[in-house]
Design an enzyme around this catalytic site. Structure first.
Site, short mmCIF file in Angstrom:
data_model
loop_
_atom_site.label_atom_id
_atom_site.label_comp_id
_atom_site.label_asym_id
_atom_site.label_seq_id
_atom_site.Cartn_x
_atom_site.Cartn_y
_atom_site.Cartn_z
N CYS A 40 0.79 -1.33 -0.16
CA CYS A 40 0.16 -0.28 0.24
C CYS A 40 1.22 1.26 -0.24
O CYS A 40 1.56 1.53 0.88
CB CYS A 40 -0.74 -0.24 1.24
SG CYS A 40 -1.81 1.66 1.13
N ASP A 46 -0.42 -5.57 0.51
CA ASP A 46 -1.73 -6.00 -0.43
C ASP A 46 -1.82 -6.95 -1.04
O ASP A 46 -0.64 -7.49 -2.00
CB ASP A 46 -1.81 -4.70 -0.97
CG ASP A 46 -2.27 -3.34 -0.99
OD1 ASP A 46 -2.70 -3.86 0.48
OD2 ASP A 46 -2.47 -2.14 -1.08
N GLU A 73 -5.39 0.29 -8.07
CA GLU A 73 -5.08 0.77 -10.24
C GLU A 73 -4.16 0.24 -10.88
O GLU A 73 -4.18 0.30 -11.92
CB GLU A 73 -5.90 1.81 -10.19
CG GLU A 73 -7.75 1.54 -9.22
CD GLU A 73 -7.42 1.84 -7.78
OE1 GLU A 73 -8.69 2.04 -7.52
OE2 GLU A 73 -6.52 1.80 -7.08
#
EC number: 1.7.1.13
Length: 166
Positions: free
Chosen positions: A64, A71, A106
């Site tokens: 992160c 993550d 993303e």
């Protein structure tokens, strides 16, 4: 062009590649970052055939960018090859290089798909990033290079939506 080599487009230039992969059968250390990772490509063994290759990375990790906490994601990469295919060990090392890379879900997912597409020049590519929840919210990120070629068999990516314990 050297004997036993082929031409495969990579980025903005044509690259002459040997039929011997860079990493396969070699001791290879994990790159320190995705930018340092080298993706290796070999000649498509079935040029002219319309088929799909799938790679799944069910234990993908990155960091992160805000908290530095890990993550986790299940990545599924599907592509219809052009002149070349990505060598699987090189892809494994590239994906592994993200374990110390800080990036939003993303950016990581789309960045992987775009780099593979830009370097390999497949007919078509898609990536699904099924990120495990942090803060109670799972995030799924999907990217594809465009519409799939007509007649290409596209099985479902096979990753069930996150349901928790409910």
């Amino acid at each position: 062009m050297p004997s036993g080599a082929f031409r495969c487009r990579s980025g903005h230039k044509a690259v002459v590649m040997a039929n011997t992969p860079l990493f396969l059968g070699q001791n290879s250390s994990l790159p320190a970052s995705p930018d340092e990772a080298v993706l290796d490509y070999v000649a498509n063994p079935r040029p002219g055939a319309l088929y799909m290759i799938r790679f799944a990375a069910p234990e993908f990790t990155s960091l992160c960018p805000v908290t530095g906490q890990p993550d986790f994601a299940h990545l599924v990469i599907d592509y219809a090859p052009g002149e070349c295919i990505v060598e699987s060990k090189a892809l494994k090392l590239f994906l592994g290089s993200f374990r110390n890379h800080a990036g939003f879900h993303e950016d990581v997912t789309v960045g992987i798909g775009q780099r593979l597409f830009d370097e390999m020049k497949p007919q078509w590519l898609r990536i699904g990033g099924y990120w495990y929840p942090r803060g109670g919210i799972p995030i799924d990120v999907f990217w594809q290079s465009g519409p799939p070629p007509a007649g290409l068999w596209l099985p479902d990516q096979g990753v069930a939506p996150y349901r928790g314990r409910g």
